[in-house]
Design an enzyme around this catalytic site. Sequence first.
Site, PDB file in Angstrom:
ATOM      1  N   ARG A 121      -2.256  -9.310 -20.607  1.00 36.27           N
ATOM      2  CA  ARG A 121      -3.249  -8.726 -21.810  1.00 36.27           C
ATOM      3  C   ARG A 121      -2.535  -8.168 -22.716  1.00 36.27           C
ATOM      4  O   ARG A 121      -2.997  -7.846 -23.997  1.00 36.27           O
ATOM      5  CB  ARG A 121      -4.275  -7.965 -21.029  1.00 36.27           C
ATOM      6  CG  ARG A 121      -5.191  -8.490 -20.186  1.00 36.27           C
ATOM      7  CD  ARG A 121      -6.141  -7.377 -19.407  1.00 36.27           C
ATOM      8  NE  ARG A 121      -6.835  -6.647 -20.287  1.00 36.27           N
ATOM      9  CZ  ARG A 121      -8.089  -7.182 -20.976  1.00 36.27           C
ATOM     10  NH1 ARG A 121      -8.376  -8.432 -20.773  1.00 36.27           N
ATOM     11  NH2 ARG A 121      -8.521  -6.466 -22.005  1.00 36.27           N
TER      12      ARG A 121
ATOM     13  N   GLU B 257       2.722  -8.377   8.859  1.00 39.39           N
ATOM     14  CA  GLU B 257       2.809  -6.846   8.863  1.00 39.39           C
ATOM     15  C   GLU B 257       3.551  -6.267   7.801  1.00 39.39           C
ATOM     16  O   GLU B 257       3.884  -4.981   7.726  1.00 39.39           O
ATOM     17  CB  GLU B 257       3.218  -6.415  10.318  1.00 39.39           C
ATOM     18  CG  GLU B 257       2.033  -6.255  11.207  1.00 39.39           C
ATOM     19  CD  GLU B 257       1.178  -7.500  11.345  1.00 39.39           C
ATOM     20  OE1 GLU B 257       0.261  -7.493  10.568  1.00 39.39           O
ATOM     21  OE2 GLU B 257       1.534  -8.547  11.976  1.00 39.39           O
TER      22      GLU B 257
ATOM     23  N   ASP C  33      -8.602  -1.059 -26.809  1.00 40.26           N
ATOM     24  CA  ASP C  33      -8.109   0.188 -27.478  1.00 40.26           C
ATOM     25  C   ASP C  33      -9.041   1.215 -26.964  1.00 40.26           C
ATOM     26  O   ASP C  33      -8.752   2.339 -26.611  1.00 40.26           O
ATOM     27  CB  ASP C  33      -8.237  -0.054 -28.812  1.00 40.26           C
ATOM     28  CG  ASP C  33      -7.188  -0.775 -29.695  1.00 40.26           C
ATOM     29  OD1 ASP C  33      -6.345  -1.072 -28.720  1.00 40.26           O
ATOM     30  OD2 ASP C  33      -7.318  -1.313 -30.523  1.00 40.26           O
TER      31      ASP C  33
ATOM     32  N   PRO D  90       0.794  -1.190   0.021  1.00 40.62           N
ATOM     33  CA  PRO D  90       0.153   0.076   0.062  1.00 40.62           C
ATOM     34  C   PRO D  90       0.845   1.207   0.098  1.00 40.62           C
ATOM     35  O   PRO D  90       0.447   2.308  -0.301  1.00 40.62           O
ATOM     36  CB  PRO D  90      -0.697   0.097   1.396  1.00 40.62           C
ATOM     37  CG  PRO D  90      -0.930  -1.518   1.650  1.00 40.62           C
ATOM     38  CD  PRO D  90       0.527  -1.983   1.132  1.00 40.62           C
TER      39      PRO D  90
HETATM   40  C1  9WO Z   1      -1.094  -5.322   8.162  1.00 40.79           C
HETATM   41  C2  9WO Z   1      -1.262  -4.774   9.716  1.00 40.79           C
HETATM   42  C3  9WO Z   1      -1.800  -5.298  10.804  1.00 40.79           C
HETATM   43  C4  9WO Z   1      -1.877  -4.480  11.810  1.00 40.79           C
HETATM   44  C5  9WO Z   1      -1.250  -3.365  11.870  1.00 40.79           C
HETATM   45  C6  9WO Z   1      -0.748  -2.928  10.763  1.00 40.79           C
HETATM   46  C7  9WO Z   1      -0.468  -3.561   9.551  1.00 40.79           C
HETATM   47  N1  9WO Z   1      -0.218  -3.272   8.423  1.00 40.79           N
HETATM   48  C8  9WO Z   1      -0.369  -4.324   7.892  1.00 40.79           C
HETATM   49  C9  9WO Z   1       0.209  -4.396   6.295  1.00 40.79           C
HETATM   50  O1  9WO Z   1       0.043  -3.507   5.650  1.00 40.79           O
HETATM   51  N2  9WO Z   1       0.223  -5.815   5.817  1.00 40.79           N
HETATM   52  C10 9WO Z   1       0.700  -5.845   4.491  1.00 40.79           C
HETATM   53  C11 9WO Z   1       0.021  -6.942   3.710  1.00 40.79           C
HETATM   54  C12 9WO Z   1       2.380  -5.953   4.384  1.00 40.79           C
HETATM   55  C13 9WO Z   1       2.678  -6.160   2.894  1.00 40.79           C
HETATM   56  C14 9WO Z   1       1.792  -7.143   2.349  1.00 40.79           C
HETATM   57  N3  9WO Z   1       0.389  -7.078   2.646  1.00 40.79           N
HETATM   58  C15 9WO Z   1      -0.297  -6.097   1.668  1.00 40.79           C
HETATM   59  C16 9WO Z   1      -0.074  -5.721   0.478  1.00 40.79           C
HETATM   60  N4  9WO Z   1      -1.619  -5.581   2.085  1.00 40.79           N
HETATM   61  N5  9WO Z   1      -1.889  -4.999   0.952  1.00 40.79           N
HETATM   62  C17 9WO Z   1      -1.125  -4.916   0.175  1.00 40.79           C
HETATM   63  C18 9WO Z   1      -1.254  -4.234  -1.398  1.00 40.79           C
HETATM   64  C19 9WO Z   1      -0.338  -4.336  -2.205  1.00 40.79           C
HETATM   65  C20 9WO Z   1      -0.660  -3.568  -3.455  1.00 40.79           C
HETATM   66  N6  9WO Z   1      -1.375  -2.492  -3.414  1.00 40.79           N
HETATM   67  C21 9WO Z   1      -2.470  -2.642  -2.457  1.00 40.79           C
HETATM   68  C22 9WO Z   1      -2.406  -3.349  -1.219  1.00 40.79           C
END
Ligand code: 9WO
Length: 245
Positions: free
Chosen positions: A154, A116, A169, A89
């Site tokens: 794709r 995490e 397109d 994220p």
């Molecule tokens: C989990 C968590 C739990 C308790 C407190 C804080 C916390 N942060 C996270 C967290 O961000 N976990 C991620 C899980 C760690 C990296 C992999 N994960 C992930 C990737 N979740 N969402 C994505 C992601 C990737 C690309 N685009 C959007 C979301």
Amino acid sequence: MRIDLVSLFPEFVAQLAGHGVVGRAQERGLLSLHGWNPRDHAEGNYRRVDDRPFGGGPGMVMLIDPLRAALQAARAADPRPVATIYLSPQGRPLTQAKVRELAARERLLLLCGRYEGVDERLVAAEVDEEVSIGDYVLSGGELAAAVVVDAVARLQEGALSDAESAAQDSFEDGLLDCPHYTRPVEHALGAVPEVLLSGNHAQIARWRRQQALGRTWARRPDLLDEAGLSPADRRLLEAYKAETG
Ligand code: 9WO
């Protein structure tokens, strides 16, 4: 194109490979997917891949060494250079322009985190780009990696049918799609717009363009700023606004 994924759930890669456009791209030899499990590179009886976070707090952080060994094994499996992309994220937003850029490369190495996240020192030392597919938190990077793989597959030459290419397109101009209708013409939920039944192809194209412009204006004005509208587009949009109020 070759895509390697480092993930604690590499079966997930096989899932992707079996279906739809990605499956077809693989069958046609346009794309190959390879999974690497950091657990296979972890030491000791327990094959640990995570540990508690320094500073305290809930959850676990992925260890540097198993991930690093998996990344190195993936890189060494093919002589061509590869950019390492961490799905998180905190990354730069994935857009169709970014997808086009990634699709033009010969290789990608996608790093999927769990828990995490991964130790920041691994990100600093081994990751070239951090990419986000949207502002939400998932349980891991795998679904985000699947989105990247699908979008990139794709765009491989020969992956899409003619119809799919045409639809592609129409999005490439940066506007939302126009509405679609099929039989029956009259339904309890409403009728099909007259113009689509007229057989007048110029008028139909004009209507579709106007709908695409109008919906983009109403729903995603941020996209409209980037779309570079022609004077004719602007007139169509003004007429749309006048009609819809
Ligand atoms: C989990 C968590 C739990 C308790 C407190 C804080 C916390 N942060 C996270 C967290 O961000 N976990 C991620 C899980 C760690 C990296 C992999 N994960 C992930 C990737 N979740 N969402 C994505 C992601 C990737 C690309 N685009 C959007 C979301």
